[in-house]
Scaffold this active site. Sequence first.
Site, PDB file in Angstrom:
ATOM      1  N   TYR A   1      50.727  55.295  50.780  1.00 29.11           N
ATOM      2  CA  TYR A   1      49.882  55.611  49.567  1.00 29.11           C
ATOM      3  C   TYR A   1      48.676  56.491  50.134  1.00 29.11           C
ATOM      4  CZ  TYR A   1      47.842  54.841  44.977  1.00 29.11           C
ATOM      5  OH  TYR A   1      47.253  54.741  43.841  1.00 29.11           O
TER       6      TYR A   1
ATOM      7  N   THR B   1      46.344  52.516  39.289  1.00 29.84           N
ATOM      8  CA  THR B   1      46.281  52.297  37.748  1.00 29.84           C
ATOM      9  C   THR B   1      46.637  50.870  37.393  1.00 29.84           C
ATOM     10  OG1 THR B   1      47.179  54.634  37.581  1.00 29.84           O
ATOM     11  CG2 THR B   1      47.575  53.038  35.769  1.00 29.84           C
TER      12      THR B   1
ATOM     13  N   LYS C   1      53.151  59.229  49.487  1.00 33.80           N
ATOM     14  CA  LYS C   1      52.773  59.730  48.169  1.00 33.80           C
ATOM     15  C   LYS C   1      51.193  60.423  48.692  1.00 33.80           C
ATOM     16  CE  LYS C   1      50.486  57.192  44.001  1.00 33.80           C
ATOM     17  NZ  LYS C   1      49.310  57.918  43.861  1.00 33.80           N
TER      18      LYS C   1
END
Lengths: 297, 297
Positions: free
Chosen positions: B131, B44, B159
């Site tokens: 990630y 993001t 994550k």
Amino acid sequence: MFTGLSAFPHTPLRDDAFDEAAYAGLIERLAAVGVDSITALGSTGSYMYLDREERRRAAKTAVQRAGAVPVMVGIGALRTAQVHRLAEDAQNAGASAVLLAPVTYQALTPEEVLGLFEDVTAELSVPLVVYDNPRTTHVQFTDELYARIATLPHVASIKIPGVPAEPDLAAERVATIRTHIPDTVTVGVSGDDAAARGLIAGCDAWYSVIGGTLPGPALKITRAALSGDHAGALAESVRLEPLWALFAEHGSYRVTAAIIEHLGLAATDCLPRPVQGLDRSARALLVQVLEELELTG
Amino acid sequence: MFTGLSAFPHTPLRDDAFDEAAYAGLIERLAAVGVDSITALGSTGSYMYLDREERRRAAKTAVQRAGAVPVMVGIGALRTAQVHRLAEDAQNAGASAVLLAPVTYQALTPEEVLGLFEDVTAELSVPLVVYDNPRTTHVQFTDELYARIATLPHVASIKIPGVPAEPDLAAERVATIRTHIPDTVTVGVSGDDAAARGLIAGCDAWYSVIGGTLPGPALKITRAALSGDHAGALAESVRLEPLWALFAEHGSYRVTAAIIEHLGLAATDCLPRPVQGLDRSARALLVQVLEELELTG
């Protein structure tokens, strides 16, 4: 420039930095055998892993060492602003054309892909090849999108990802693409195992991985197919099937890197980490295939 | 630091350059409401579109403006050498941890993904969050790969991309992951619409897109879920479904960019081209949703 064999050489590293001497040697070797064009900094040329300065130096070296052979330069990057800068560098280096793939991190909409090509072609002075490479970009071009991009200024050719295996379907596919794009825009096949079929089906060019590493057999296929000797082109492609099998298993990127390392044209570990070269057993098998196919120099 | 709500803010641009003032405002806003951590330069946060200097400045700004809230910094890049440099920059900026996705252009083998994490953790001084973001990296982690990476030094959290919709299956999925990783490594859910379910299913953290833009409802879901008020967490997530529907249609990246633009927290066109913001009609619908959900400040 957008017909015949375009050879895509590696951009080899040595100790994780651009190996200018090895690269110069690869370019001179391609120019000497008379490929129709050289595409520097394609996917095989590791463009997405190199920084701007490395790409600037590679573009310059390619143009300087290619002699009379035209050089196209890959300018793809994730951000449009970076693509503009790379286009400027490529043109300053003397590139005859540029190659642009819509590289993604966030998935792009068709409008965003079109917008990229609009923005870049608006600033360009040389022809552009549209690089449709879904395996690395994850962008799925439609014929509608081809049509919209192909009418933009400077667009000279589309590099398509392959053709169907069946000859009639392959010819139909190429004919369909041609109904969507201006006559002035050529169609080039990629996916080396599909190249003979693609040229026979009506493609104008072969954007070739193996042509950047072993230009001899790639030229043989191209010259045969484009002069109407379809059987000769297919026979050479069939002969190379053990190589295509290794491409399918490990990726043409890793296999051709191992070939230039084996031939002494690049230092070992010439790929950018995290990408790793073939392991010992895959290399042994590759060397055996090269010897059996008499692809040893 | 690897539990609770980690907020992922945008890194807004203005005239296609890093907008430090707007970014400072976003970070201060998150720190003021007490998120548990801020992850700068996540997906993001546009990390893959920004150059090294922009990323260095963003990391520094985030740490300076976050006050007592720990800041994690995304260090992903296509080439390992670049990741090393970004890790150094993040640590010099004062990052409490780093976040690493195995970004790809050429597809990576599991051994190559492992090799990346080995190379990076060997040089690191702070904790690392793994990630797993298959939608942008196109890497499919297996539990076996989680297991091998989770035992590397500095690895503190994973994550994960989501959990199954059915509560029992979600709990089973989180439990299965835990059998593969050390007790010291936390599991964080992502995919905002799955967050309440993920926390209830046993995840320790929510790595949150909406938390970086509208931290209020994200904190409400997190606090409720982690204090045992499962009904409260689910109710707030269900209330936000019109927002999740817009995320599914346009991508959370574009929708949250439009939210900060609408709230006056960033200039218009704050995303890096070729990515474009929502069009007029999608924006109008978004504003309506924000007003109906009372998410207007």
